[in-house]
Design an enzyme around this catalytic site. Structure first.
Site, PDB file in Angstrom:
ATOM      1  N   GLU A  57      39.244  23.550  11.243  1.00 36.41           N
ATOM      2  CA  GLU A  57      37.936  23.725  10.615  1.00 36.41           C
ATOM      3  C   GLU A  57      37.952  23.680   9.085  1.00 36.41           C
ATOM      4  O   GLU A  57      37.450  24.574   8.427  1.00 36.41           O
ATOM      5  CB  GLU A  57      37.315  25.058  11.069  1.00 36.41           C
ATOM      6  CG  GLU A  57      37.023  25.088  12.545  1.00 36.41           C
ATOM      7  CD  GLU A  57      36.420  26.405  13.003  1.00 36.41           C
ATOM      8  OE1 GLU A  57      35.485  26.353  13.805  1.00 36.41           O
ATOM      9  OE2 GLU A  57      36.889  27.484  12.592  1.00 36.41           O
TER      10      GLU A  57
HETATM   11  C1  TNX Z   1      36.584  28.560  16.423  1.00 39.35           C
HETATM   12  S1  TNX Z   1      39.256  28.136  17.448  1.00 39.35           S
HETATM   13  C2  TNX Z   1      37.588  28.937  15.545  1.00 39.35           C
HETATM   14  C3  TNX Z   1      37.692  30.346  15.140  1.00 39.35           C
HETATM   15  C4  TNX Z   1      36.574  31.182  15.695  1.00 39.35           C
HETATM   16  C5  TNX Z   1      36.325  30.796  17.138  1.00 39.35           C
HETATM   17  C6  TNX Z   1      35.304  31.636  17.822  1.00 39.35           C
HETATM   18  C7  TNX Z   1      39.529  27.784  16.092  1.00 39.35           C
HETATM   19  C8  TNX Z   1      40.749  27.078  15.899  1.00 39.35           C
HETATM   20  N1  TNX Z   1      38.618  28.122  15.174  1.00 39.35           N
HETATM   21  O1  TNX Z   1      37.731  30.433  13.737  1.00 39.35           O
HETATM   22  O2  TNX Z   1      36.940  32.520  15.596  1.00 39.35           O
HETATM   23  O3  TNX Z   1      35.912  29.456  17.166  1.00 39.35           O
HETATM   24  O4  TNX Z   1      35.212  31.333  19.170  1.00 39.35           O
END
Ligand code: TNX
Length: 517
Positions: A332
């Site tokens: 992300e």
């Molecule tokens: C996505 S999973 C994210 C997290 C969040 C999560 C909540 C991932 C690699 N990144 O930062 O906590 O969704 O479900």
């Protein structure tokens, strides 16, 4: 005549729960399901004459034997006398390391329960440990209560059977996000205990994110003295000292659980950026954040100090973690170009390897050039499967199956629902071998249940989302696909209720399950 006036009481049908507890267990309360299992007639009765023989001085084998003796003592009031190894088997429970069992693999075991004796053998201490967890699930649930004092011993029985068992996957993991909300050492140890009971063997700790940095780094003390002080919502946070973290690593190792540390890079780093201005491109530290936005933060990929920082952090954590893995996050990142991202991840990979570890990253790293030992953790249900299928190694945490921070249904008070609602059946009914078309069969190391803690303030909350779904993921990871069946699992998971209750687990009583009492 009114029923109440009857002179002779009518014979009553036994209460269903009572029959379930007798030696003729209708459903064997085993989760995960063993690879092979035959039931036989009869049962072994544990009495004050029963002995325990352990044919090994190995410290881990001795620990498994002590665990078994303690479970027996708690449920029966009987202290097993130790018998010399190789003594007459009658009335004995024996644990033995046996090289002949190498065909069961590094974690397999063979368990024979007969009316005269119980024999557990394995080629490795890990195998004996898993065999003891199987016996544990066959003992009365009261074996899980501490400090029950009995007036008199109460014999217990184990159903006669023959099990040869080994895991489908080497990676049977769970992730706990200790960054969004902090969980104490004792909390994490409890989670380790619950993983081990279900034969899981990896605990991935998400040690840093925008809202908090949770592990002491001696060369960068501000990470925790500043960056560790709060959590989502602005409540007080916390962090593990290096000594505490080392203690946790060894607690887990005693239960055959490898701790996998994650420092999420280059995004999810506001806690670090707000602690050290020099890590920011503009040299200005942002404020601490307590909200749950994602994607806005990034280390400054063009500054040398960023790589000094990463080298220090990876170096100190690698030195504390005997396991071969370092998870570098990589998810992300919305503020870098694809070229900047690729260059950054490849440079981090070099640093991780220089400290003797294999790099793991979330599935965005599949777009970079990865070393053959690096591991991609698949999480986005809509990620390009063709790209992920080329990953040298894979851990599967598909968010619509294995993200146990997702709500069970619309009524669930805790958790999120961005990926899906995940009722127990959906956590159970999927096949890791076919999830990523084109992936080489031996690239899939296994599966991991991820528990993000934006909405989870304490262990009660953690357990509510984790159980029973963690048991489903444990079985996805351990049991052969062709032996797994939802209705059969439903019955066995329902039979865990007395044990989980005895352990004080705050599990969700999924309405589709008949929970035993
Ligand atoms: C996505 S999973 C994210 C997290 C969040 C999560 C909540 C991932 C690699 N990144 O930062 O906590 O969704 O479900």
């Amino acid at each position: 005549m009114a029923a109440g006036c009857a002179r002779t009481p009518k014979p009553q049908a036994p209460h269903p729960a009572a029959t379930a507890k007798s030696s003729a267990l209708r459903v064997l309360p085993l989760v995960p399901l063993p690879a092979s299992l035959e039931r036989h007639d009869g049962a072994f009765t544990i009495t004050p004459k029963t002995t325990l023989s352990v044919a090994s001085q190995d410290a881990a084998v001795q620990r498994s034997a002590r665990q078994l003796a303690e479970l027996v003592r708690r449920s029966t009031g009987i202290t097993l006398a130790s018998a010399p190894p190789g003594a007459a088997a009658d009335g004995a429970i024996s644990l033995r390391l046996d090289d002949q069992q190498k065909s069961l693999g590094a974690e397999g075991y063979e368990l024979t329960i007969a009316p005269q004796s119980v024999s557990l053998t394995a080629a490795t201490p890990a195998g004996l440990f898993y065999g003891v967890q199987t016996i544990r699930q066959l003992l009365p649930a009261s074996s899980e209560y501490e400090a029950v004092l009995f007036q008199e011993p109460r014999p217990a029985t184990l159903p006669a059977l023959h099990i040869r068992d080994w895991p489908r996957f080497a990676w049977r993991g769970a992730m706990l996000d200790v960054a969004r909300h902090f969980f104490s050492v004792e909390d994490v140890e409890r989670y380790v205990d619950l993983l081990a009971l279900h034969k899981m063997n990896r605990l991935h700790l998400h040690l840093a994110d925008d809202q908090g940095w949770r592990i002491e780094i001696k060369k960068w003390p501000g990470l925790t003295t500043k960056g560790g002080q709060s959590e989502v919502g602005g409540t007080p946070g916390g962090f593990y000292t290096q000594a505490q973290f080392a203690g946790l690593v060894s607690y887990a190792a005693d239960r055959f659980v490898t701790i996998v540390p994650e420092i999420d890079l280059p995004g999810h780093t506001n806690a670090a950026l707000s602690s050290y201005p020099e890590l920011n491109c503009n040299g200005v530290a942002p404020s601490p954040r307590f909200d749950t936005e994602v994607g806005y933060s990034s280390l400054c990929v063009d500054k040398d100090v960023t790589y000094t920082f990463i080298d220090d952090v990876v170096g100190e954590i690698a030195a504390l973690t005997p396991g071969p893995y370092f998870h570098a996050g990589g998810d992300e990142v919305k503020t870098l170009t694809p070229e900047q991202y690729k260059k950054f991840i490849e440079r981090v990979q070099t640093i991780v390897q220089a400290h003797g570890k294999q790099m793991i990253g979330w599935d965005e790293i599949a777009a970079t050039s990865l070393h053959l030992s690096s591991i991609v953790q698949h999480w986005r249900p809509d990620a390009a499967k063709s790209e992920i299928s080329r990953a040298p190694k894979l851990i599967l945490s598909p968010a619509d199956r294995a993200y146990i921070d997702m709500k069970y249904d619309d009524e669930t008070a805790l958790g999120l629902k961005w990926a899906a609602l995940i009722p127990l059946k959906n956590a159970y009914e999927w096949n890791p071998a076919t999830l990523v078309p084109g992936a080489a069969a031996d690239a899939v190391l296994g599966v991991e249940a991820a528990l993000w803690s934006e909405t989870l303030a304490n262990m009660r909350d953690v357990e509510f989302l984790a159980f029973p779904r963690l048991a489903a993921i444990a079985e996805v990871a351990w049991s052969p696909q062709e032996r797994r069946d939802w209705d059969d699992f439903r019955a066995r998971v329902g039979a865990q209720a007395p044990r989980w209750t005895a352990l004080g687990v705050n599990f969700f009583r999924a309405p589709e399950i008949e929970w035993a009492r």
